[in-house]
Motif scaffolding. Structure first.
Motif, PDB file in Angstrom:
ATOM      1  N   PRO A   1       5.602   4.193  -0.242  1.00  0.00           N
ATOM      2  CA  PRO A   1       4.967   3.134   0.558  1.00  0.00           C
ATOM      3  C   PRO A   1       4.447   3.705   1.875  1.00  0.00           C
ATOM      4  CG  PRO A   1       7.083   2.409  -0.287  1.00  0.00           C
ATOM      5  CD  PRO A   1       6.994   3.878  -0.573  1.00  0.00           C
TER       6      PRO A   1
ATOM      7  N   GLU B   1      -1.515  23.120 -12.976  1.00  0.00           N
ATOM      8  CA  GLU B   1      -1.962  22.413 -11.780  1.00  0.00           C
ATOM      9  C   GLU B   1      -1.723  20.905 -11.915  1.00  0.00           C
ATOM     10  OE1 GLU B   1      -3.528  23.182  -8.697  1.00  0.00           O
ATOM     11  OE2 GLU B   1      -2.625  25.124  -9.110  1.00  0.00           O
TER      12      GLU B   1
ATOM     13  N   LEU C   1       3.035  22.239  -2.898  1.00  0.00           N
ATOM     14  CA  LEU C   1       2.447  20.907  -2.780  1.00  0.00           C
ATOM     15  C   LEU C   1       2.177  20.553  -1.318  1.00  0.00           C
ATOM     16  CD1 LEU C   1       4.566  18.915  -5.396  1.00  0.00           C
ATOM     17  CD2 LEU C   1       2.103  19.305  -5.492  1.00  0.00           C
TER      18      LEU C   1
ATOM     19  N   PHE D   1       0.843  -1.207   0.000  1.00  0.00           N
ATOM     20  CA  PHE D   1       0.000   0.000   0.000  1.00  0.00           C
ATOM     21  C   PHE D   1       0.872   1.248   0.000  1.00  0.00           C
ATOM     22  CE2 PHE D   1      -3.059  -3.132   1.391  1.00  0.00           C
ATOM     23  CZ  PHE D   1      -4.163  -2.760   0.637  1.00  0.00           C
TER      24      PHE D   1
ATOM     25  N   ARG E   1       1.458  22.706   0.937  1.00  0.00           N
ATOM     26  CA  ARG E   1       0.608  23.779   1.489  1.00  0.00           C
ATOM     27  C   ARG E   1       1.315  24.502   2.633  1.00  0.00           C
ATOM     28  NH1 ARG E   1      -1.617  21.632  -2.905  1.00  0.00           N
ATOM     29  NH2 ARG E   1      -3.589  22.622  -3.350  1.00  0.00           N
TER      30      ARG E   1
ATOM     31  N   ASP F   1       1.049  15.978  -9.028  1.00  0.00           N
ATOM     32  CA  ASP F   1       2.304  15.350  -8.669  1.00  0.00           C
ATOM     33  C   ASP F   1       1.997  14.560  -7.409  1.00  0.00           C
ATOM     34  OD1 ASP F   1       4.759  14.625  -7.850  1.00  0.00           O
ATOM     35  OD2 ASP F   1       5.666  16.616  -7.984  1.00  0.00           O
TER      36      ASP F   1
ATOM     37  N   ARG G   1       3.487  12.066  -5.820  1.00  0.00           N
ATOM     38  CA  ARG G   1       4.564  11.686  -4.891  1.00  0.00           C
ATOM     39  C   ARG G   1       4.234  10.400  -4.122  1.00  0.00           C
ATOM     40  NH1 ARG G   1       3.497  16.581  -1.899  1.00  0.00           N
ATOM     41  NH2 ARG G   1       1.644  16.434  -3.183  1.00  0.00           N
TER      42      ARG G   1
ATOM     43  N   THR H   1      10.434  -2.086   2.177  1.00  0.00           N
ATOM     44  CA  THR H   1       9.347  -1.170   2.469  1.00  0.00           C
ATOM     45  C   THR H   1       8.968  -1.219   3.936  1.00  0.00           C
ATOM     46  OG1 THR H   1       7.867  -2.891   1.674  1.00  0.00           O
ATOM     47  CG2 THR H   1       8.303  -1.089   0.173  1.00  0.00           C
TER      48      THR H   1
ATOM     49  N   ARG I   1       7.779  24.947  -5.511  1.00  0.00           N
ATOM     50  CA  ARG I   1       6.821  23.916  -5.895  1.00  0.00           C
ATOM     51  C   ARG I   1       6.570  22.940  -4.732  1.00  0.00           C
ATOM     52  NH1 ARG I   1       5.663  19.521  -9.239  1.00  0.00           N
ATOM     53  NH2 ARG I   1       7.701  18.572  -8.974  1.00  0.00           N
TER      54      ARG I   1
ATOM     55  N   PHE J   1      -4.151  17.306  -2.448  1.00  0.00           N
ATOM     56  CA  PHE J   1      -4.794  18.162  -1.470  1.00  0.00           C
ATOM     57  C   PHE J   1      -6.197  18.500  -1.924  1.00  0.00           C
ATOM     58  CE2 PHE J   1      -5.734  22.198   0.579  1.00  0.00           C
ATOM     59  CZ  PHE J   1      -5.320  21.951   1.875  1.00  0.00           C
ATOM     60  N   TYR J   2      -7.203  18.076  -1.146  1.00  0.00           N
ATOM     61  CA  TYR J   2      -8.583  18.374  -1.499  1.00  0.00           C
ATOM     62  C   TYR J   2      -9.423  18.243  -0.236  1.00  0.00           C
ATOM     63  CZ  TYR J   2     -12.131  19.109  -5.052  1.00  0.00           C
ATOM     64  OH  TYR J   2     -13.107  19.672  -5.824  1.00  0.00           O
TER      65      TYR J   2
END
Lengths: 494, 95
Positions: A292, A284, B14, A95, B16, A287, A289, B53, B10, A101-102
């Motif tokens: 894991p 916009e 991202l 996972f 914020r 990205d 990113r 991981t 940037r 961001f929202y």
């Protein structure tokens, strides 16, 4: 990912342009809500239509210090679905966090699977009426969290956020770019929905949003290099998916033929205008990113775990399809219509058991499904039972009623109910099989129409006119086959 | 590998995090120092080594599919700056 083109260009699905034919290339990402009692990583309920934030735990609201614990049933459901898609099951998967961001995503990231999904490559078979059987590749299936819901029409300058859906398990099923027309795309999503419903892993209710699709569309010259694609987001109707693809393909062809280039972008389909429009500006660009999720260990299970699930799978649509063709002698196309819904296939089997398969399929598909469609009803709400329709098929088989009378009988049973055999008796609908009676009618008509007799002798196809007259005179209650025989004999036509 | 001021902007956006023009140079220096430190790992040959991981030698624990949580909408929105009918209220976001 390197794309392998597995399809042979089919001229029937080409789209004509000013510079010649074009071929549309479609791939889909389908989000299917997993059927489970509780959410993927928390114990709150998944129930639809509850008051705002009633189904939310501190985990779903991403309060500090909360940790996700995975739901075993969601894992089983994903594996079952993978098996139903004849796909590779990955016994170890990871996972990841997909960051964006929202307001409806309180974590600031969605827990998803990126490089190591739970299910790998598989295949979905489609029965196309004009192009036979085709195979559409599945790239992968992974588990992820759904987001919450924002409502924008409650306040002039505020959005309302409800997190009830936040954290509900989704399966994202990604197809290979193997679809070559809007018809194929619609057939794919229907078939996928049928498979999920047979498996019981997703209810497939697109209106309620439990199944949604992102559709990737590009165009190219037939057999040429793939073009730049646009992604049409969040489609929740099969019909709109078809319309959106038609519009988008045409839009891209027009741009290219006018000397322009396609921008890779996300678009939205507006059913009111029938058009797609650009959704996100390029600066916009997302990205995500991915990395894991440190809160979650690798998901691992054994061969025995998979084998147990495989051993308990229900009969799947393709297996049912082949069995119906084999056991009842119906056409593959009829079988593909019948298996679309389990209830349909069950109904057919009840009608067809011990009766003529083709005749039964004909009555279920053309009459019953047609009538249901006219009344806008599902097969679950049919006023006619399989036993009643079976009796009608029996009456035809025995020669008690003609096909034409059977349609009248169907309508009576549909609206009034009752035992079809009894109705035939009490309303004197029985076909006249007494040849003496038929002969008398034939004699009358021959005597009254000497000119037609001459014509029919010269041109035997005109016999149909006499059959029609006899049928009319007898109120449709004579066997057309018998009438034909008698007429031929009387008129001396071979 | 090093980052320029555009990349710093940037990354801040991202995440914020508000970063003023005056602060950019300092963050650029810090980020480059961190990257430089991590880059020492490039000296190690990791051909054929599966990415790690997790440091815990165990697989994910699973829970049974039972409803055990939720049902407290008032507590969920209790700390929200603005709420109505147990909805969170946020500045309008329409795409």
């Amino acid at each position: 990912m390197s794309i392998v083109d597995t399809r042979t260009p089919n001229p029937k699905s080409f789209i004509p342009g000013a510079t010649g034919d074009w071929e549309v290339i479609i791939g889909m990402e389908v989000h299917a809500q997993v059927l489970s009692e509780s959410k993927l990583f928390s114990g709150s309920p998944t129930e639809f239509g509850c008051p705002p934030n009633a189904n939310v735990s501190f985990v779903d609201a991403a309060m500090p210090g909360m940790l996700p614990v995975i739901n075993a049933e969601c894992v089983r459901q994903a594996v079952r679905t993978g098996l139903g898609l004849k796909a590779r099951i990955n016994k170890r998967s990871i996972f990841d966090r997909k960051n964006y961001f929202y307001p409806d995503l309180p974590q600031g990231y969605q827990i998803s699977q990126y490089l190591d999904p739970i299910v790998g490559e598989g295949v979905v078979k489609l029965d196309m009426a004009d192009n036979g059987e085709i195979e559409i590749g599945i790239e992968r299936l992974h588990l992820e969290q759904d987001a919450g819901k924002s409502i924008h029409d409650q306040h002039p300058n505020m959005s309302f956020v409800d997190l009830n859906r936040s954290g509900v398990a989704l399966m994202e099923i990604v197809s290979k770019p193997d679809l070559r027309s809007s018809e194929e795309a619609k057939a794919f999503i229907s078939k996928l929905r049928t498979i999920l419903r047979y498996l019981g892993t997703c209810d497939g209710n697109m209106e309620e949003g439990s199944m949604r699709a992102d559709v990737n569309v590009s165009v190219r010259k037939p057999g040429g290099a793939f073009g730049t694609r646009c992604e049409i987001k969040n489609m929740n109707s099969i019909r709109f998916i078809g319309q959106a693809i038609e519009y988008e393909a045409r839009r891209q062809i027009d741009i290219i033929e006018d000397g322009g280039t396609i921008d890779q972008e996300t678009r939205l389909y507006d059913p009111k205008t029938g058009e797609t429009r650009s959704m996100r500006s390029k600066e916009e660009a997302h990205d995500y990113r991915y990395f894991p999720d440190p809160d979650l260990l690798p998901l691992e299970f054994s061969d025995a775990f998979v084998a147990e699930l495989a051993g308990n799978l229900p009969e799947l649509p393709d297996e049912k399809h082949d069995r119906l063709v084999r056991d009842y002698g119906i056409t593959p196309y009829d079988a593909s219509v019948l298996i679309l819904e389990q209830a349909r296939a069950d109904f057919f089997e009840q009608v067809a058991k011990g009766r003529d398969g083709k005749q039964s399929a004909n009555w279920v598909i053309n009459e019953l499904l047609g009538r249901l469609g006219k009344d806008d009803k599902d097969i679950e709400d049919t006023p006619m039972s399989a036993a009643q329709l079976g009796t009608i098929v029996d009456l035809i088989g025995k020669g008690d009623i003609s096909g034409k009378i059977a349609k009248d009988l169907f309508e009576i049973v549909w609206t009034e109910g009752g035992d079809p055999a009894e109705i035939v008796e009490t309303r004197a609908m029985k076909q006249v099989t007494d040849t003496g009676a038929i002969e008398r009618v034939v004699d009358e008509i021959i005597a009254a129409n000497p000119d037609k007799v001459e014509q029919a002798r010269a041109k035997p196809t005109l016999l149909g006119w006499f059959v029609g007259q006899v049928m009319k005179a007898s109120g449709g209650k004579v066997n057309p086959q018998a009438v034909n025989e008698i007429l031929k004999a009387k008129l001396g036509i071979e | 590998m090093s980052v320029d001021t555009e990349t710093v902007k940037r990354i801040a956006r991202l995440a914020r995090i508000r970063v003023t023009e005056a602060e950019l140079a300092a963050y650029q220096g810090e980020l480059n120092a961190i990257l430089g430190f991590v880059e020492q790992l490039n000296e190690v040959d990791v051909d054929g080594v599966v990415p790690m991981t997790s440091v815990t030698p165990m697989a994910l624990r699973l829970r049974e599919d039972k409803v055990t949580d939720g049902g407290y909408a008032e507590r969920i929105v209790a700390n929200a700056p603005l709420s109505e009918d147990n909805f969170f209220m946020v500045p309008k976001v329409v795409e």
